[in-house]
Design an enzyme around this catalytic site. Structure first.
Site, PDB file in Angstrom:
ATOM      1  N   SER A 148       0.998  -1.266  -0.047  1.00 39.94           N
ATOM      2  CA  SER A 148      -0.066  -0.093   0.025  1.00 39.94           C
ATOM      3  C   SER A 148       0.792   1.373  -0.007  1.00 39.94           C
ATOM      4  O   SER A 148       1.901   1.072   0.150  1.00 39.94           O
ATOM      5  CB  SER A 148      -0.824   0.031   1.015  1.00 39.94           C
ATOM      6  OG  SER A 148      -0.180   0.073   2.307  1.00 39.94           O
ATOM      7  N   GLU A 178      -0.702  10.828 -10.923  1.00 37.59           N
ATOM      8  CA  GLU A 178      -2.057  10.137 -11.444  1.00 37.59           C
ATOM      9  C   GLU A 178      -3.268  10.133 -10.380  1.00 37.59           C
ATOM     10  O   GLU A 178      -2.860  10.167  -9.291  1.00 37.59           O
ATOM     11  CB  GLU A 178      -1.846   8.920 -11.914  1.00 37.59           C
ATOM     12  CG  GLU A 178      -1.281   7.829 -10.920  1.00 37.59           C
ATOM     13  CD  GLU A 178      -1.161   6.422 -11.730  1.00 37.59           C
ATOM     14  OE1 GLU A 178      -0.311   6.378 -12.465  1.00 37.59           O
ATOM     15  OE2 GLU A 178      -1.286   5.550 -11.047  1.00 37.59           O
ATOM     16  N   LYS A 204      -5.742   8.963  -7.589  1.00 33.16           N
ATOM     17  CA  LYS A 204      -6.128   7.972  -6.793  1.00 33.16           C
ATOM     18  C   LYS A 204      -7.332   7.715  -6.476  1.00 33.16           C
ATOM     19  O   LYS A 204      -8.177   8.400  -6.157  1.00 33.16           O
ATOM     20  CB  LYS A 204      -5.367   8.333  -5.340  1.00 33.16           C
ATOM     21  CG  LYS A 204      -5.308   7.410  -4.142  1.00 33.16           C
ATOM     22  CD  LYS A 204      -4.695   7.434  -3.062  1.00 33.16           C
ATOM     23  CE  LYS A 204      -4.467   6.352  -2.234  1.00 33.16           C
ATOM     24  NZ  LYS A 204      -5.715   5.646  -1.570  1.00 33.16           N
ATOM     25  N   ASP A 213     -10.714   5.819  -5.582  1.00 33.95           N
ATOM     26  CA  ASP A 213     -11.664   5.261  -4.286  1.00 33.95           C
ATOM     27  C   ASP A 213     -12.182   4.219  -4.384  1.00 33.95           C
ATOM     28  O   ASP A 213     -13.497   4.324  -4.539  1.00 33.95           O
ATOM     29  CB  ASP A 213     -12.229   6.486  -3.756  1.00 33.95           C
ATOM     30  CG  ASP A 213     -12.201   6.230  -2.149  1.00 33.95           C
ATOM     31  OD1 ASP A 213     -11.594   5.025  -1.358  1.00 33.95           O
ATOM     32  OD2 ASP A 213     -13.109   6.960  -1.489  1.00 33.95           O
ATOM     33  N   GLU A 266      -7.919  -0.662  -9.619  1.00 38.94           N
ATOM     34  CA  GLU A 266      -8.911  -0.337  -8.906  1.00 38.94           C
ATOM     35  C   GLU A 266     -10.388  -0.635  -9.557  1.00 38.94           C
ATOM     36  O   GLU A 266     -10.714   0.003 -10.595  1.00 38.94           O
ATOM     37  CB  GLU A 266      -8.648   1.326  -8.459  1.00 38.94           C
ATOM     38  CG  GLU A 266      -9.287   1.618  -7.028  1.00 38.94           C
ATOM     39  CD  GLU A 266      -8.461   1.205  -5.843  1.00 38.94           C
ATOM     40  OE1 GLU A 266      -7.459   0.634  -5.949  1.00 38.94           O
ATOM     41  OE2 GLU A 266      -9.042   1.799  -4.618  1.00 38.94           O
ATOM     42  N   TYR A 301      -3.765   0.603 -13.382  1.00 41.65           N
ATOM     43  CA  TYR A 301      -2.674   1.488 -13.072  1.00 41.65           C
ATOM     44  C   TYR A 301      -1.310   1.029 -13.116  1.00 41.65           C
ATOM     45  O   TYR A 301      -0.526   1.722 -12.564  1.00 41.65           O
ATOM     46  CB  TYR A 301      -2.846   2.576 -11.745  1.00 41.65           C
ATOM     47  CG  TYR A 301      -3.373   1.783 -10.743  1.00 41.65           C
ATOM     48  CD1 TYR A 301      -2.286   1.057  -9.988  1.00 41.65           C
ATOM     49  CD2 TYR A 301      -4.631   2.037 -10.046  1.00 41.65           C
ATOM     50  CE1 TYR A 301      -2.668   0.728  -8.895  1.00 41.65           C
ATOM     51  CE2 TYR A 301      -4.694   1.283  -9.018  1.00 41.65           C
ATOM     52  CZ  TYR A 301      -4.178   0.641  -8.461  1.00 41.65           C
ATOM     53  OH  TYR A 301      -4.243   0.034  -7.448  1.00 41.65           O
ATOM     54  N   LYS A 308      -3.216  12.935  -0.314  1.00 45.55           N
ATOM     55  CA  LYS A 308      -4.736  12.714   0.049  1.00 45.55           C
ATOM     56  C   LYS A 308      -5.261  14.085   0.435  1.00 45.55           C
ATOM     57  O   LYS A 308      -4.813  15.137   0.821  1.00 45.55           O
ATOM     58  CB  LYS A 308      -4.825  12.070   1.298  1.00 45.55           C
ATOM     59  CG  LYS A 308      -4.179  10.708   1.357  1.00 45.55           C
ATOM     60  CD  LYS A 308      -5.312   9.411   0.952  1.00 45.55           C
ATOM     61  CE  LYS A 308      -6.086   9.246   2.213  1.00 45.55           C
ATOM     62  NZ  LYS A 308      -6.515   8.013   2.177  1.00 45.55           N
ATOM     63  N   CYS A 366     -39.478   4.886  22.855  1.00 38.82           N
ATOM     64  CA  CYS A 366     -39.547   5.301  21.439  1.00 38.82           C
ATOM     65  C   CYS A 366     -40.087   6.811  21.292  1.00 38.82           C
ATOM     66  O   CYS A 366     -40.886   7.253  22.039  1.00 38.82           O
ATOM     67  CB  CYS A 366     -40.345   4.210  20.795  1.00 38.82           C
ATOM     68  SG  CYS A 366     -40.657   4.961  19.219  1.00 38.82           S
ATOM     69  N   CYS A 398     -43.863   6.583  19.735  1.00 34.68           N
ATOM     70  CA  CYS A 398     -45.085   5.842  20.332  1.00 34.68           C
ATOM     71  C   CYS A 398     -44.563   5.485  22.065  1.00 34.68           C
ATOM     72  O   CYS A 398     -45.728   5.332  22.483  1.00 34.68           O
ATOM     73  CB  CYS A 398     -45.091   4.516  19.809  1.00 34.68           C
ATOM     74  SG  CYS A 398     -43.776   3.301  20.224  1.00 34.68           S
ATOM     75  N   CYS A 424     -37.515  -0.104  18.860  1.00 35.45           N
ATOM     76  CA  CYS A 424     -38.917  -0.085  19.307  1.00 35.45           C
ATOM     77  C   CYS A 424     -39.534  -1.213  18.917  1.00 35.45           C
ATOM     78  O   CYS A 424     -39.439  -1.633  17.917  1.00 35.45           O
ATOM     79  CB  CYS A 424     -39.574   1.274  18.727  1.00 35.45           C
ATOM     80  SG  CYS A 424     -41.470   1.165  18.899  1.00 35.45           S
ATOM     81  N   CYS A 438     -46.421   1.246  16.073  1.00 30.00           N
ATOM     82  CA  CYS A 438     -45.631   2.440  16.513  1.00 30.00           C
ATOM     83  C   CYS A 438     -45.894   3.234  14.997  1.00 30.00           C
ATOM     84  O   CYS A 438     -45.522   2.735  14.000  1.00 30.00           O
ATOM     85  CB  CYS A 438     -44.036   2.131  16.659  1.00 30.00           C
ATOM     86  SG  CYS A 438     -43.259   3.688  16.419  1.00 30.00           S
TER      87      CYS A 438
HETATM   88  S1  IVH Z   1      -0.127   2.290  -6.832  1.00 29.42           S
HETATM   89  C1  IVH Z   1       2.792   0.179  -4.509  1.00 29.42           C
HETATM   90  N1  IVH Z   1      -2.000   3.864  -8.046  1.00 29.42           N
HETATM   91  O1  IVH Z   1      -4.546   2.833  -3.199  1.00 29.42           O
HETATM   92  C2  IVH Z   1       2.011   0.959  -5.396  1.00 29.42           C
HETATM   93  N2  IVH Z   1      -2.775   2.785  -6.270  1.00 29.42           N
HETATM   94  O2  IVH Z   1      -2.736   2.722  -0.234  1.00 29.42           O
HETATM   95  C3  IVH Z   1       0.361   0.627  -4.834  1.00 29.42           C
HETATM   96  N3  IVH Z   1      -5.010   3.130  -5.379  1.00 29.42           N
HETATM   97  O3  IVH Z   1      -4.224  -0.412  -2.251  1.00 29.42           O
HETATM   98  C4  IVH Z   1      -0.613   1.036  -5.637  1.00 29.42           C
HETATM   99  N4  IVH Z   1      -5.463   4.606  -6.982  1.00 29.42           N
HETATM  100  O4  IVH Z   1      -6.016   0.034  -4.069  1.00 29.42           O
HETATM  101  C5  IVH Z   1      -1.614   3.193  -6.936  1.00 29.42           C
HETATM  102  N5  IVH Z   1      -3.380   5.178  -9.231  1.00 29.42           N
HETATM  103  C6  IVH Z   1      -3.077   4.400  -8.220  1.00 29.42           C
HETATM  104  C7  IVH Z   1      -4.404   4.037  -7.273  1.00 29.42           C
HETATM  105  C8  IVH Z   1      -3.836   3.285  -6.223  1.00 29.42           C
HETATM  106  C9  IVH Z   1      -5.894   4.105  -6.199  1.00 29.42           C
HETATM  107  C10 IVH Z   1      -4.984   2.440  -4.240  1.00 29.42           C
HETATM  108  C11 IVH Z   1      -4.645   0.968  -4.460  1.00 29.42           C
HETATM  109  C12 IVH Z   1      -4.091   0.935  -3.023  1.00 29.42           C
HETATM  110  C13 IVH Z   1      -4.054   1.700  -2.228  1.00 29.42           C
HETATM  111  C14 IVH Z   1      -2.751   2.506  -1.785  1.00 29.42           C
END
Ligand code: IVH
Length: 665
Positions: free
Chosen positions: A80, A111, A113, A115, A168, A220, A305, A399, A402, A417, A422
Site C-alpha cells: 500500500s 495520477e 488515486k 477510491d 482499482e 494503473y 490525500k 421510543c 410511540c 422500538c 408504532c
Molecule cells: S499504486 C505500490 N496507483 O491505493 C503501489 N494505487 O494505499 C501501490 N490506489 O491499495 C498502488 N489509485 O488500491 C496506485 N493510481 C493508483 C491508485 C492506487 C488507488 C489504491 C490502491 C492501493 C491503495 C494504496
C-alpha cells in the site's frame, strides 16, 4: 456463412462494442442494437453448443455461485502507499527520493488515486486467467468469476506474454445511486459509499449478483518489466484495449507534481467516480528498484490525500429516527450549513455507541463530512468550543414516536422500538411498501403517508387499499384537491391489480427477503392466499427445498406468515382486492419425480451441482434424512449418524453410480 465463422464474428463484434462503451466511452451503437447482437449470439450457441468457449461474451456471468473462498498468494506482494497531506510532506518525500538515488535524474508520474477496491488481474497467453483481491497484500481471494462480469475487462487481449495488471475496481456514483434506490425499496440498507459497494461486490460468491453491481476497473500498473517507464506501461495498458484512467501527467519535478495536484483537485468532482487523492510515482522503473521498499510501502511512491470536504456547525438537538424494523438511529439536527453543494441540516450519528464514544452533546460545534458518503456524518466534536453547562446525551429509554420502552438485543448496537403498531415504524413500513421496485404507488408520497398515519387512516399497508372509502377525509387534507385525490386513488387502483406477488412480498419487508428471494417464493406459491393456506412449518420445509433460498430465509418467511398480526394484514390486502399473482413455476418433471434425495459424504462433484441435477430430473432435495426421504446418496466418508437415520426412516442408501442410473431413467 458457416456458424463457426458467424460465431467468431459476433464475439469480436460484441467485444469491440464493450470496448467502445466501457473503455473509450464512445459507443457506436444503441443498447437495442447491442442486445440484438447478443441475442443472436445466444441463439447461435443454443443451436451449436460446441461453439461455446470461455472467451464468448455469453460466458461472462457464471451459472452458479462459487463454493466458498479460495485464497491465492500474490507472486509479488501488493504494497500500500504511504500518505502525505500537504505540500511540505510531499517535498519531504521528494527529498528522500533524491537522497536515496544520490542524483536528480528522475521524473514522476502523477495520477488520480481512485477510491475503490484494489484488484490484480492476470492475463496469460492472451486470455483473462485470474482475478485476485489485494487481501492483506500477500494473500488475496480468487474473484476471477466476478472480474469476468466486468465488461470493461476484455476476456482476450492481443499480448501473449504473461501480464499481471493492478488496478482499482470502482462503481460510478450514478450507478450507486440507482442501486441504493433499489436497495431501499427492498428494505435493505443502502451502501454508505462506492468503495464499500465495490469491495463487497468483488467478494460476492454469486457472480450473477456481482454482475448487477455495475463494476468498472481502471488499471494503473503492470507488474512485469516489459517496459522501462511507468508512463510507457500506462500507454501499453491503453493500447491493449484495457481500461485505464488516462488522467496521468508526466512531471519533471516535484513542482510540476504540485501543479497537477492543484489542477486535478479542481476537476475531480466532475469525474463519474470517487477519487481521494493523487498518487505520485517515480517514472523510471530501474530507479524504483534502487529505491526499494520498506516493510509496508515502496520508497518510490506516495499518496497525496485530499481533505474530505468538511464543515463546522452547531448541534441544535439530538433525536432518533425510527426505522421499519424499529431500529433507532440517532441523528444530529444542525444549524443549516453549506457542504459540497447542498445545505445540510441533519447528520447521522450511526448508533448510540457512536454518540457515547464521541460524546456529542446538544450545543456542541461539530465537524461534519460528506466525503463520498451519501448521508452526512458527524466526524468530531470541537471540545474547545463546548459551551458551559452541556450534558452528556442520554439514549432514549422510550421510543420517541410511540413511547414504548425500547429494547437492546445483546449483540446489537441498535436500540429498538418493539411496538409493531408504532406510527414511526408504520410510516417507514408504508414507504417501503409503496416505493418503486415494490408496489410502486407513485402518488402516495411521504408527506401524505405521514398525515394519513397520524389521522389513523393508515394503520398498516392493508389500509392503503381501503382509502377510496375515505374520499371525503382525503379531500380535507393539506394540498389535496379533487384532482390530486383522484390521482392518488387511481395510482392505488393500478397497484391493486397491476403488481406481481414478488413485488408485494418485496414490499412487505419480510426480514432477509429481497427482490431475488421474493421472486423465487412468489414463483413457488403464486398467490398470497396460497401462502396463508400453508401452515408455517410446511412453508419452512418447502422453501428450504427451493433452490436459491437458504434455511434462514425459509425460517424468516415461515415466522412472518405464522404471526397473527401479519396474517391479518395479508387477509386485509386480499379482502381489498389486491391481486398480485405470479405464474407458478412447477418443479421439473422427470425420472426422479416423486422421490426425495439427501446427498452426503465426499462426491465427485460439488454437492450443489448434484442437487441441481436431482432437481432438473424432477427430484426433491432434502438437506437431512427425514420422513419422506427416499434415497440417501452416500459418497466417501459418510457419517455413521446419517446411515443410522436412513435406517430409521426406511431410506434406501445408494451411491453416485446408482443415482446416475436413476437419472438416466
Ligand atoms: S499504486 C505500490 N496507483 O491505493 C503501489 N494505487 O494505499 C501501490 N490506489 O491499495 C498502488 N489509485 O488500491 C496506485 N493510481 C493508483 C491508485 C492506487 C488507488 C489504491 C490502491 C492501493 C491503495 C494504496
Amino acid at each position: 456463412m458457416k456458424p463457426a465463422e458467424r460465431h467468431a464474428e459476433l464475439c469480436a463484434e460484441i467485444a469491440r462494442h464493450d470496448y467502445l462503451y466501457y473503455v473509450r466511452d464512445a459507443p457506436e451503437i444503441s443498447d437495442r442494437q447491442y442486445d440484438r447482437l447478443f441475442q443472436e449470439l445466444k441463439d447461435l450457441e443454443r443451436a451449436h453448443p460446441e461453439l461455446v468457449q470461455p472467451s464468448s461474451p455469453t460466458q461472462r456471468v457464471g451459472e452458479r455461485p462459487r463454493q466458498g473462498v479460495v485464497k491465492v498468494e500474490h507472486e509479488h506482494p501488493m504494497f500500500s502507499l504511504d500518505n502525505s497531506y500537504d505540500e511540505d510532506e510531499l517535498r519531504e518525500f521528494d527529498r528522500r527520493v533524491r537522497d536515496g538515488l544520490g542524483h536528480a535524474g528522475y521524473s514522476y508520474v502523477a495520477e488520480p488515486k481512485l477510491d475503490g477496491a484494489s484488484i490484480e488481474t492476470i492475463f496469460d497467453g492472451g486470455a483473462l486467467h485470474l482475478g485476485v483481491t489485494r487481501g492483506d497484500g500477500r494473500v488475496g481471494e480468487d474473484v476471477t468469476d466476478n472480474v469476468r462480469t466486468i465488461r470493461a475487462v476484455p476476456l482476450t487481449i492481443d499480448e501473449p506474454r504473461k501480464l499481471t495488471l493492478r488496478g482499482e475496481v470502482v462503481i460510478y456514483r450514478r450507478d450507486l445511486d440507482a442501486m441504493n434506490d433499489k436497495r431501499v425499496a427492498r428494505g435493505e440498507e443502502p451502501f454508505a459509499n462506492p468503495r464499500n459497494a465495490a469491495a463487497g461486490a468483488l467478494r460476492l460468491l454469486d457472480s450473477r449478483e456481482a454482475a448487477e453491481r455495475q463494476l468498472r476497473v481502471f488499471y494503473y500498473d503492470i507488474v512485469e518489466r516489459h517496459y522501462e517507464t511507468h508512463a510507457q506501461a500506462l500507454d501499453a495498458i491503453d493500447r491493449l484495449g484495457l481500461p485505464s484512467h488516462k488522467l496521468h501527467r508526466l512531471c519533471k519535478d516535484v513542482d510540476e507534481v504540485l501543479g497537477f495536484v492543484h489542477d486535478f483537485d479542481a476537476r475531480r468532482s466532475s469525474l463519474p467516480y470517487e477519487t481521494d487523492g493523487v498518487v505520485v510515482k517515480v517514472n523510471e522503473l530501474a530507479l524504483r528498484d534502487e529505491l526499494g521498499t520498506t516493510a509496508r510501502f515502496p520508497r518510490w511512491a506516495i499518496a497525496f490525500k485530499f481533505e474530505a470536504e468538511r464543515a463546522l456547525t452547531k448541534v441544535l438537538s439530538i433525536t432518533a429516527d425510527v426505522g421499519r424494523t424499529g431500529a433507532l438511529t440517532p441523528v444530529a439536527n444542525l444549524e443549516p450549513v453549506q457542504l459540497s453543494g447542498t445545505v445540510v441540516s441533519r447528520a447521522s450519528l450511526h448508533n448510540i455507541d457512536y454518540v457515547e464514544e464521541k460524546d456529542v452533546r446538544v450545543g456542541d460545534t461539530v465537524s461534519i463530512e460528506k466525503a463520498g458518503e451519501i448521508i452526512p456524518q458527524v466526524i468530531s466534536v470541537q471540545l474547545e468550543s463546548r459551551p458551559r453547562g452541556t450534558r452528556r446525551w442520554k439514549p432514549p429509554e422510550h421510543c420517541p414516536i410511540c413511547e414504548t420502552p425500547v429494547e437492546r438485543a445483546e449483540d446489537e448496537a441498535a436500540l429498538r422500538c418493539i411496538n409493531g403498531r408504532c406510527p414511526g415504524r408504520v410510516k417507514a413500513g408504508i414507504f417501503y411498501f409503496t416505493r418503486r421496485g415494490a408496489m410502486d404507488v407513485d402518488r402516495l408520497g411521504k408527506a401524505l403517508v405521514e398525515q394519513l398515519v397520524d389521522r389513523e387512516l393508515l394503520r398498516d399497508v392493508g389500509d392503503i387499499f381501503g382509502l377510496k372509502e375515505h374520499r371525503e377525509t382525503l379531500l380535507g387534507l393539506e394540498r389535496m384537491g379533487e384532482k390530486s385525490v383522484d390521482n392518488v386513488l387511481e395510482a392505488i387502483d393500478r397497484a391493486r391489480t397491476g403488481r406481481s406477488l414478488s413485488q408485494l412480498l418485496t414490499g412487505l419487508g419480510i426480514p432477509l427477503v429481497g427482490t431475488v428471494a421474493a421472486q423465487l417464493i412468489a414463483e413457488r406459491y403464486g398467490t398470497l392466499q396460497a401462502l396463508l393456506d400453508t401452515p408455517a412449518e410446511t412453508i419452512a420445509e418447502q422453501l428450504d427445498q427451493l433452490h436459491g433460498i437458504g434455511p434462514k430465509i425459509a425460517e424468516s418467511v415461515a415466522a412472518y406468515f405464522g404471526d397473527e398480526v401479519n396474517r391479518e394484514v395479508a387477509r386485509k390486502l386480499i379482502a381489498h382486492g389486491v391481486v398480485a399473482e405470479q405464474q407458478v413455476v412447477e418443479a421439473a418433471e422427470g425420472p426422479l419425480s416423486g422421490s426425495a434425495f439427501c446427498v452426503t459424504g465426499t462426491l465427485s462433484e460439488p454437492r450443489d451441482a448434484i442437487h441441481e441435477k436431482i432437481r432438473a430430473a424432477g427430484g426433491e432435495v432434502h438437506r437431512s434424512v427425514k420422513k419422506g426421504t427416499t434415497y440417501l446418496v452416500a459418497g466417501a466418508k459418510v457419517g455413521a449418524s446419517k446411515l443410522k437415520s436412513a435406517d430409521r426412516h426406511g431410506t434406501e442408501v445408494i451411491d453416485e453410480e446408482k443415482l446416475a442410473a436413476l437419472i438416466a431413467g
